[in-house]
Design a protein around this motif. Structure first.
Motif, PDB file in Angstrom:
ATOM      1  N   ALA A 121       8.586  -0.773  26.427  1.00 13.43           N
ATOM      2  CA  ALA A 121       9.387   0.170  26.819  1.00 13.43           C
ATOM      3  C   ALA A 121       9.466   0.114  28.519  1.00 13.43           C
ATOM      4  O   ALA A 121       8.149  -0.213  28.973  1.00 13.43           O
ATOM      5  CB  ALA A 121       9.233   1.567  26.718  1.00 13.43           C
ATOM      6  N   ASP A 143      10.867   8.128  28.424  1.00  7.91           N
ATOM      7  CA  ASP A 143      11.028   9.199  29.543  1.00  7.91           C
ATOM      8  C   ASP A 143      10.136  10.177  29.078  1.00  7.91           C
ATOM      9  O   ASP A 143       9.722  11.285  29.736  1.00  7.91           O
ATOM     10  CB  ASP A 143      12.310   9.715  29.693  1.00  7.91           C
ATOM     11  CG  ASP A 143      13.129  10.232  28.580  1.00  7.91           C
ATOM     12  OD1 ASP A 143      12.599   9.945  27.462  1.00  7.91           O
ATOM     13  OD2 ASP A 143      13.907  11.280  28.749  1.00  7.91           O
ATOM     14  N   LYS A 144       9.465  10.529  27.833  1.00  4.86           N
ATOM     15  CA  LYS A 144       8.518  11.596  27.435  1.00  4.86           C
ATOM     16  C   LYS A 144       7.341  11.263  27.333  1.00  4.86           C
ATOM     17  O   LYS A 144       6.336  11.890  26.876  1.00  4.86           O
ATOM     18  CB  LYS A 144       8.905  11.884  25.963  1.00  4.86           C
ATOM     19  CG  LYS A 144      10.587  12.640  26.063  1.00  4.86           C
ATOM     20  CD  LYS A 144      10.507  13.770  26.726  1.00  4.86           C
ATOM     21  CE  LYS A 144      11.879  14.192  26.636  1.00  4.86           C
ATOM     22  NZ  LYS A 144      12.491  14.636  25.341  1.00  4.86           N
ATOM     23  N   ARG A 154       8.337   2.995  17.738  1.00  4.69           N
ATOM     24  CA  ARG A 154       8.659   3.279  19.051  1.00  4.69           C
ATOM     25  C   ARG A 154       8.748   4.533  19.739  1.00  4.69           C
ATOM     26  O   ARG A 154       8.718   5.664  18.810  1.00  4.69           O
ATOM     27  CB  ARG A 154      10.428   2.723  19.249  1.00  4.69           C
ATOM     28  CG  ARG A 154      11.355   3.461  18.535  1.00  4.69           C
ATOM     29  CD  ARG A 154      12.564   2.719  18.552  1.00  4.69           C
ATOM     30  NE  ARG A 154      13.771   3.219  17.632  1.00  4.69           N
ATOM     31  CZ  ARG A 154      14.508   4.272  17.842  1.00  4.69           C
ATOM     32  NH1 ARG A 154      14.422   4.658  19.306  1.00  4.69           N
ATOM     33  NH2 ARG A 154      15.416   4.849  17.280  1.00  4.69           N
ATOM     34  N   PHE A 155       9.027   4.622  20.981  1.00  9.06           N
ATOM     35  CA  PHE A 155       8.890   5.902  21.519  1.00  9.06           C
ATOM     36  C   PHE A 155       9.846   6.219  22.686  1.00  9.06           C
ATOM     37  O   PHE A 155      10.531   5.230  23.289  1.00  9.06           O
ATOM     38  CB  PHE A 155       7.364   6.311  22.265  1.00  9.06           C
ATOM     39  CG  PHE A 155       7.230   5.293  23.352  1.00  9.06           C
ATOM     40  CD1 PHE A 155       7.170   5.561  24.700  1.00  9.06           C
ATOM     41  CD2 PHE A 155       6.338   4.211  22.943  1.00  9.06           C
ATOM     42  CE1 PHE A 155       6.695   4.819  25.760  1.00  9.06           C
ATOM     43  CE2 PHE A 155       6.283   3.113  24.160  1.00  9.06           C
ATOM     44  CZ  PHE A 155       6.540   3.511  25.456  1.00  9.06           C
ATOM     45  N   GLU A 156       9.991   7.467  23.033  1.00  2.78           N
ATOM     46  CA  GLU A 156      10.988   7.756  23.986  1.00  2.78           C
ATOM     47  C   GLU A 156      10.358   7.589  25.572  1.00  2.78           C
ATOM     48  O   GLU A 156       9.374   8.398  25.755  1.00  2.78           O
ATOM     49  CB  GLU A 156      11.471   9.024  23.876  1.00  2.78           C
ATOM     50  CG  GLU A 156      12.189   9.306  22.379  1.00  2.78           C
ATOM     51  CD  GLU A 156      12.396  10.779  22.586  1.00  2.78           C
ATOM     52  OE1 GLU A 156      12.970  11.410  23.342  1.00  2.78           O
ATOM     53  OE2 GLU A 156      12.521  11.527  21.256  1.00  2.78           O
ATOM     54  N   HIS A 160       7.804  12.706  19.840  1.00  2.00           N
ATOM     55  CA  HIS A 160       8.638  12.007  20.648  1.00  2.00           C
ATOM     56  C   HIS A 160       8.209  10.485  20.155  1.00  2.00           C
ATOM     57  O   HIS A 160       9.002   9.417  20.788  1.00  2.00           O
ATOM     58  CB  HIS A 160       8.101  11.936  22.226  1.00  2.00           C
ATOM     59  CG  HIS A 160       8.339  13.115  22.500  1.00  2.00           C
ATOM     60  ND1 HIS A 160       7.640  13.818  23.393  1.00  2.00           N
ATOM     61  CD2 HIS A 160       9.482  14.206  22.579  1.00  2.00           C
ATOM     62  CE1 HIS A 160       8.071  14.969  23.804  1.00  2.00           C
ATOM     63  NE2 HIS A 160       9.320  15.271  23.314  1.00  2.00           N
TER      64      HIS A 160
END
Length: 353
Positions: A260, A338-339, A334-336, A282
């Motif tokens: 990411a 922006d968090k 997977r992860f966010e 998240h």
């Protein structure tokens, strides 16, 4: 105004320094919670404010008075302990008024103050009972009432809910929060339970090994931790930490987790080994085989999926739908972006901003 100011406060037991230069201001009327793991010094620090432990260095002020060397009875504080310490042969009313009786207050004044404390704590129907006829929550309210009748400048609570079962803990948290709103007194509260800290505090002081790691409002500490310790301690379930590598172009490489692009003005300056922090809510499950489902906590409205990565790292994912993986399944993550949080990979684990 009865705030509390600690200036470079130190506590030593022989050669061992357990409180290491703490500076802290608790404003008048503030509800301040000391939180941290067992052995971090939070109860010792509270006892120093109460005068039950001598201060090895620095100063303590309550209101306009320097109380560093003052006797506990002269500090204007009242302390509620983990154990109720009620006199079994006395009624609720007698237990609550005993301190004032011993200091020679007239009976009419004692009765008035006990009645007011009983009203605040909803103990009116129980005043004639003895402790053996009370539940654990009721006994703790009597202990709090004993503190209220003294009319202190500062209330001190040392893990007062530790002996209660889960349901009573929730009930008493609500009672203590309501008490603070009603009387508006300065309160300092010690707990190892970060849920209590988050729900009660105006200000949280996170302690580790006798030092203050961070001070702030509950949500400020949750959303903007200064280091890996605070990030992992504040929040339930705890934040996940994964060893990762930051490329100069801002691409984050974390084994078994989708690449990411991490946003930030100084990302390129952190190129190299880092620690990725992501809260369970998240993280998202996806197809893949990099993580094994080890355990599932299905709580109804939310489920916590405990994963073990191929590298041996343990990760918790929060799910709020019915598509729950099964124990033994292999999944990807997977992860966010922006968090996500980034921390230095060294022992200090400072936040990379």
């Amino acid at each position: 105004m009865s705030g509390v100011v600690l200036s470079n406060v130190v506590k030593r037991f022989g050669e061992v320094e357990v409180i290491r230069g703490v500076d802290l201001t608790v404003d008048h009327g503030e509800f301040c919670v000391f939180v941290g793991p067992s052995g971090c010094g939070k109860s010792t620090l509270l006892r120093m404010v109460a005068g039950l432990e001598a201060t090895s260095g620095g100063s303590i002020r309550i209101g306009s008075r320097d109380v560093t060397a003052a006797d506990p009875s002269e500090r204007g504080v009242a302390m509620v302990f983990q154990t109720y310490a009620l006199y079994p042969h006395m009624t609720v009313a007698e237990n609550m008024g005993f301190g004032l009786k011993m200091t020679g207050h007239p009976k009419s004044e004692i009765d008035t103050k006990v009645a007011e404390a009983a009203r605040i704590l909803k103990l009116d129907p129980l005043l004639a009972r003895k402790p053996k006829a009370l539940s654990g929550g009721q006994r703790q309210r009597v202990a709090i009432g004993r503190a209220i009748v003294r009319g202190p400048e500062v209330f001190l609570f040392d893990e007062p809910l530790s002996n209660l079962d889960a349901e009573l803990r929730v009930e008493m948290r609500v009672e203590i929060a309501r008490l603070h709103r009603e009387i508006g007194a300065t309160m300092i509260y010690v707990t190892h339970d970060q849920v209590e800290a988050m729900t009660l505090a105006d200000k949280i002081v996170v302690l580790r090994a006798g030092r203050v790691e961070q001070v702030g409002k509950p949500l400020d500490l949750y959303h903007d931790p200064d280091n890996r310790f605070v990030a992992g301690f504040i929040g339930s379930p705890a934040m996940n930490f994964v060893a990762a590598r930051m490329n100069a172009d801002g691409t984050l490489l974390a084994p078994g987790i989708s690449d990411a692009q991490v946003q930030g003005p100084n990302v390129s300056s952190h190129a190299g080994s880092v620690v990725l922090g992501v809260r369970p809510q998240h993280l998202l499950l996806q197809d893949g085989a990099s993580h094994r489902v080890d355990m599932i906590e299905a709580l109804g409205g939310v489920s916590y999926i405990h994963l073990v990565a191929s590298t041996g790292e343990k990760i918790v994912v929060e799910q709020r739908d019915d598509a729950i993986a099964r124990i033994g399944d292999s999944v990807g993550l997977r992860f966010e972006a922006d968090k996500a949080f980034l921390f230095a990979a060294d022992e200090a684990g400072l936040r990379l901003r």
